[in-house]
Design an enzyme around this catalytic site. Structure first.
Site, mmCIF file in Angstrom:
data_model
loop_
_atom_site.group_PDB
_atom_site.id
_atom_site.type_symbol
_atom_site.label_atom_id
_atom_site.label_comp_id
_atom_site.label_asym_id
_atom_site.label_seq_id
_atom_site.Cartn_x
_atom_site.Cartn_y
_atom_site.Cartn_z
ATOM 1 N N ALA A 21 -1.686 -91.133 4.525
ATOM 2 C CA ALA A 21 -1.130 -89.636 4.216
ATOM 3 C C ALA A 21 -2.382 -89.079 3.733
ATOM 4 O O ALA A 21 -3.379 -89.575 3.195
ATOM 5 C CB ALA A 21 -0.130 -89.849 3.604
ATOM 6 N N CYS A 22 -2.048 -87.704 3.481
ATOM 7 C CA CYS A 22 -2.938 -86.847 3.031
ATOM 8 C C CYS A 22 -3.469 -87.456 1.453
ATOM 9 O O CYS A 22 -2.830 -87.601 0.660
ATOM 10 C CB CYS A 22 -2.386 -85.332 2.688
ATOM 11 S SG CYS A 22 -3.387 -84.113 1.985
ATOM 12 N N PRO A 23 -4.652 -87.215 1.239
ATOM 13 C CA PRO A 23 -5.964 -86.835 2.073
ATOM 14 C C PRO A 23 -6.791 -87.969 2.725
ATOM 15 O O PRO A 23 -7.982 -87.738 3.048
ATOM 16 C CB PRO A 23 -7.003 -86.233 0.984
ATOM 17 C CG PRO A 23 -6.534 -87.197 -0.264
ATOM 18 C CD PRO A 23 -5.182 -87.696 -0.180
#
Lengths: 83, 189
Positions: A21-23
């Protein structure tokens, strides 16, 4: 590029960032872009919508050409050309 | 040329020189650089700072993190010990989290159950662990500066801080000077 054109594009490097997931996807894209030549096309696979929005912005900042994205079932394929 | 004209030209030139110097200073002040001052030491706030820092570094923005006060708990090395502390420093050392794996949540901490739940969710959803974020940060050349004054206030010592490439100790003047060059400055408290 239209989705049809994107489907037939020849990809030099595919980055599968669906597990992160982000980042994470951005970091993987950054690492991978260093391994391809200028003019080559890279695709990033990501399961989150955030990445689909983030990658075009990342391209603008980095000077790469954002080509478009295709929605698959449960993930996105995002295309860009290294400049 | 008439004497008045010569003096006018002279004035104009000096004005142009002043403007040039100003522009140079302004150009230097908006670099592609991000400065973050961290104050809070809660897990969620340290996570937020690291995520923003990594996202910036992923697009080649230079990142400078300035850790102060409670955030310093995140930089303590779980395995290291510091000697020669006075009583109050020892007490602080015991009461504050020893390292990033021991941080609390600012909300829903529930005596340590909250952080466990968040960490479980992060793993499930593919969010990098805080440990991994620091590794990535080091690889991407994100700079970490420790506020020496607040480190001393909290009773921490250099010997108990994590090994991080280029870790340095400085004061508020360093933060301000570098934040002044950065196009973006954030304060996480």
């Amino acid at each position: 590029m239209t989705p049809e054109e994107l489907k037939n594009v020849s990809v030099t490097k595919s980055v599968d960032a669906r597990g992160t997931a982000c980042p994470g996807p951005l970091l993987e894209a950054k690492k991978a872009i260093g391994t391809i030549k200028v003019g080559d096309i890279m695709e990033v696979l990501s399961a989150d919508e955030g990445t689909r929005v983030d990658i075009p912005k990342w391209c603008t900042k980095q000077g790469h050409e954002y080509l478009g994205a295709i929605e698959e079932s449960g993930y996105y394929k995002i295309y860009l050309r290294k400049k | 040329m008439q004497p008045e004209l010569t003096s006018e030209v002279k004035d104009l030139r000096s004005e142009i020189d002043t403007l040039k110097a100003k522009i140079e200073r302004l150009e230097g002040s908006r670099q592609d650089q991000l400065s973050i001052a961290l104050i809070a030491g809660d897990l969620d706030k340290i996570l937020a700072a690291m995520i923003i820092a990594l996202a910036a570094a992923a697009q080649d923005t230079k990142v400078k993190l300035f850790f102060s006060f409670w955030s310093l708990s995140a930089l303590r090395d779980r395995k290291k010990k510091a000697k020669g502390k006075d009583f109050i420093s020892k007490m602080f050392g015991i009461m504050l989290p020893k390292g990033k794996s021991k941080l609390k949540l600012s909300n829903m901490n529930m005596a340590g159950i909250g952080p466990l739940m968040i960490k479980g969710l992060m793993k499930k959803q593919g969010v990098m662990s805080l440990e991994k974020m620091f590794q990535e940060a080091a690889e991407l050349g994100i700079e970490i500066t420790i506020c020496e004054m607040s480190m001393n206030l909290m009773g921490f010592k250099k010997e108990e801080m994590i090994d991080y490439p280029g870790l340095r100790y400085a004061g508020a003047v360093t933060f301000i000077a570098e934040a002044n060059e950065s196009a973006t400055q954030l304060f996480i408290s």
